[in-house]
Design an enzyme around this catalytic site. Structure first.
Site, mmCIF file in Angstrom:
data_model
loop_
_atom_site.group_PDB
_atom_site.id
_atom_site.type_symbol
_atom_site.label_atom_id
_atom_site.label_comp_id
_atom_site.label_asym_id
_atom_site.label_seq_id
_atom_site.Cartn_x
_atom_site.Cartn_y
_atom_site.Cartn_z
ATOM 1 N N GLU A 127 0.629 -1.107 -0.319
ATOM 2 C CA GLU A 127 -0.258 -0.100 0.149
ATOM 3 C C GLU A 127 1.223 1.430 -0.063
ATOM 4 O O GLU A 127 0.850 2.195 1.451
ATOM 5 C CB GLU A 127 -0.581 -0.133 0.847
ATOM 6 N N GLU A 181 -5.309 -8.384 2.091
ATOM 7 C CA GLU A 181 -5.985 -8.467 3.386
ATOM 8 C C GLU A 181 -7.729 -7.793 2.344
ATOM 9 O O GLU A 181 -7.696 -7.691 1.634
ATOM 10 C CB GLU A 181 -5.526 -6.506 3.994
#
Length: 535
Positions: A363, A471
């Site tokens: 990310e 995730e």
């Protein structure tokens, strides 16, 4: 996971491109009769010129304008030919951002012999660097379509020669020849010349196309030709065949140190999360707790805030598990080389008998947006670390780029390729989509898997990369205090992602600003069953 994932149905997403400066061969088999449509009668091709007798491509040098060529959509893809004293080149443009396809009107090979061998090549360039695409062939026969292609990335305005060898295993197949520009912006172009498909015996006696400095057709920048371009000849012929959307392409292994990841089914697991009591835990305690919660989880998601932790401190507790691990040294530090020795030692010391998906700086988007480092620095750091991984030569380790789910949503106004270091660097595309990741009030419903994961699935498949979910998760909704609805939603998610061939899915069993943990027995039992293959 700190960015929004709106619960909306995905729009049609244009085929995306692997943004690589290196060429990469790709291959896929599609057992679908629908891909055989549009292969009916077409105008007969004119004979090749004497000096191109061994080249099976009609008008491969575009001296006859657009003859023998078309696009897949004449309304949005524009094909023209620029003519000069030294010869001609083809140009592809679009009226909207989309994949543009230079397509042979008549399949270049109408019927093959078994085990026939060919060499395919073309030269490509652009006047607007940052173009990705592919030279490819579609082999159609015996109820299936096989694609063999070579991807390319154009990071400057010079000519690039793309080539690959092709062997057709069965007789009677047709071979369709295309040059693609992935997600071509209307302000950019792809210039193409010297498209060839020659029999292997003939190809072995022909030199590789010369670099641009020796090109008899003149300089790399075509506008510099003193006679200037002739009036543009646009292809107005409507598509007659092969108008299907380009099939996703799965990469072949390059060598023994770069083996494509493969699983018989999607594997499921969890992040280590935090203690339910708030007490500090050792790594061994956290792993034991999650194994007890989920009856020996298949996948464990690990996070290191800086350099990766030594394998010796973790190996005894994660044996027989698939590992997804990320680490985050600053890109500027990586690029100085100061971490090279430590990272190489880490790759060398990694277990060789477990599948490991390693990620550099998961990310990165918010950090780049905040100016902490640039996308170019990030990509360069990725490439440097990947070279160290290549030196260790661990076929069980796969470089996995993990981006937020929000980045895949067109509303984010982001391009995932800004963070993509290239085909030769990245093995797997990983994503972190949530059912409402960040709102203060939390989700009001459990959105459909399609609306949450659809964009990331389509981008990954169109990019020709296997994908994983690093995730995912959801908080309980107000009408589901006991988690029974979430338990069913988790099964829906598992079925959807298994059907889409995700490599692995890790649930974010953690508490950050909000609680995503599966604390209720219904949700926890549901995820434990999913890990056990019951969904």
């Amino acid at each position: 996971m700190k960015e929004p994932t709106p619960s909306i149905s995905r729009p049609k997403y244009q085929q995306a491109a692997p943004g690589a400066s290196l060429l990469k061969k790709t291959f896929v088999t599609i057992a679908s009769a629908s891909l055989l449509t549009g292969l009916g009668a077409v105008p007969a091709a004119q004979a090749a010129k004497p000096d191109e007798a061994k080249n099976l491509v009609v008008n491969g040098k575009f001296d006859a304008g657009t003859e023998g060529w078309r696009t897949n959509d004449a309304n949005t893809e524009k094909l023209s030919v620029r003519k000069y004293a030294q010869g001609a080149v083809a140009e592809l443009r679009t009226t909207e951002t989309k994949t543009a396809v230079l397509n042979d009107i008549t399949n270049t090979i109408k019927s093959t012999e078994a085990d026939a061998s060919y060499t395919v090549s073309a030269r490509v360039r652009t006047e607007h660097p940052g173009i990705w695409g592919q030279l490819r062939t579609r082999i159609v026969g015996n109820g299936e379509t096989k694609i063999v292609g070579e991807s390319f990335g154009l990071n400057d305005t010079s000519w690039t020669t793309v080539s690959f060898d092709l062997t057709v295993p069965t007789s009677g197949s047709t071979v369709d020849l295309n040059v693609l520009a992935w997600s071509l912006d209307p302000s950019k172009n792809l210039i193409i010349d010297d498209v060839k498909l020659v029999e292997r015996d003939a190809a072995s006696t022909q030199p590789v196309p010369a670099p641009v400095e020796e090109d008899p057709k003149g300089p790399a920048t075509v506008e510099e030709d003193p006679k200037g371009p002739a009036p543009v000849e646009e292809d107005t012929q409507k598509p007659e065949q092969n108008t299907d959307t380009p099939a996703p392409i799965q990469p072949e292994p390059i060598d023994k140190c770069d083996v494509a990841p493969k699983t018989d089914r999607t594997l499921f697991g969890v992040s280590l999360g935090g203690s339910t009591t708030g007490a500090k835990e050792t790594f061994a305690q956290s792993m034991a707790r999650q194994d007890a919660n989920y009856d020996d989880t298949e996948v464990v998601r690990l996070f290191d805030p800086g350099m990766p932790v030594s394998w010796s401190k973790r190996a005894p507790y994660i044996e027989d598990k698939t590992i997804s691990i990320s680490f985050r040294p600053d890109p500027a530090e990586v690029l100085t080389g100061q971490h090279d020795a430590a990272l190489l030692n880490w790759f060398n010391a990694a277990p060789s008998d477990q599948t490991i998906y390693w990620t550099y700086f998961h990310e990165p988007e918010p950090k780049i947006a905040a100016g902490e480092f640039t996308a170019a620095q990030y990509r360069a750091a990725w490439a440097r670390i990947a070279k160290l991984a290549d030196q260790a030569c661990k076929p069980n380790m796969h470089a996995t780029l993990i981006l937020t789910g929000w980045t895949a949503n067109p509303r984010s106004n982001r391009d995932w390729r800004d963070y993509y270091a290239g085909d030769s660097v990245i093995d797997v595309l990983g994503w972190d989509p949530y059912n409402d990741a960040t709102s203060q009030e939390g989700p009001k419903s459990y959105a459909s898997p399609e609306s949450i994961f659809g964009n990331v699935v389509e981008i990954s498949k169109n990019a020709g990369k296997p994908f994983a979910i690093g995730e995912t998760g959801t908080r309980l909704i107000p009408t589901d205090p006991n988690g029974t609805q979430r338990a069913e939603w988790l099964k829906d998610v598992a079925r959807y992602l298994d059907n889409e061939d995700a490599l692995f899915v890790a649930y974010w069993d953690s508490k950050t600003f909000a609680d995503f943990r599966l604390l209720d027995s219904a949700s926890r039992d549901s995820w434990a069953g999913i890990i056990d293959g019951k969904y």
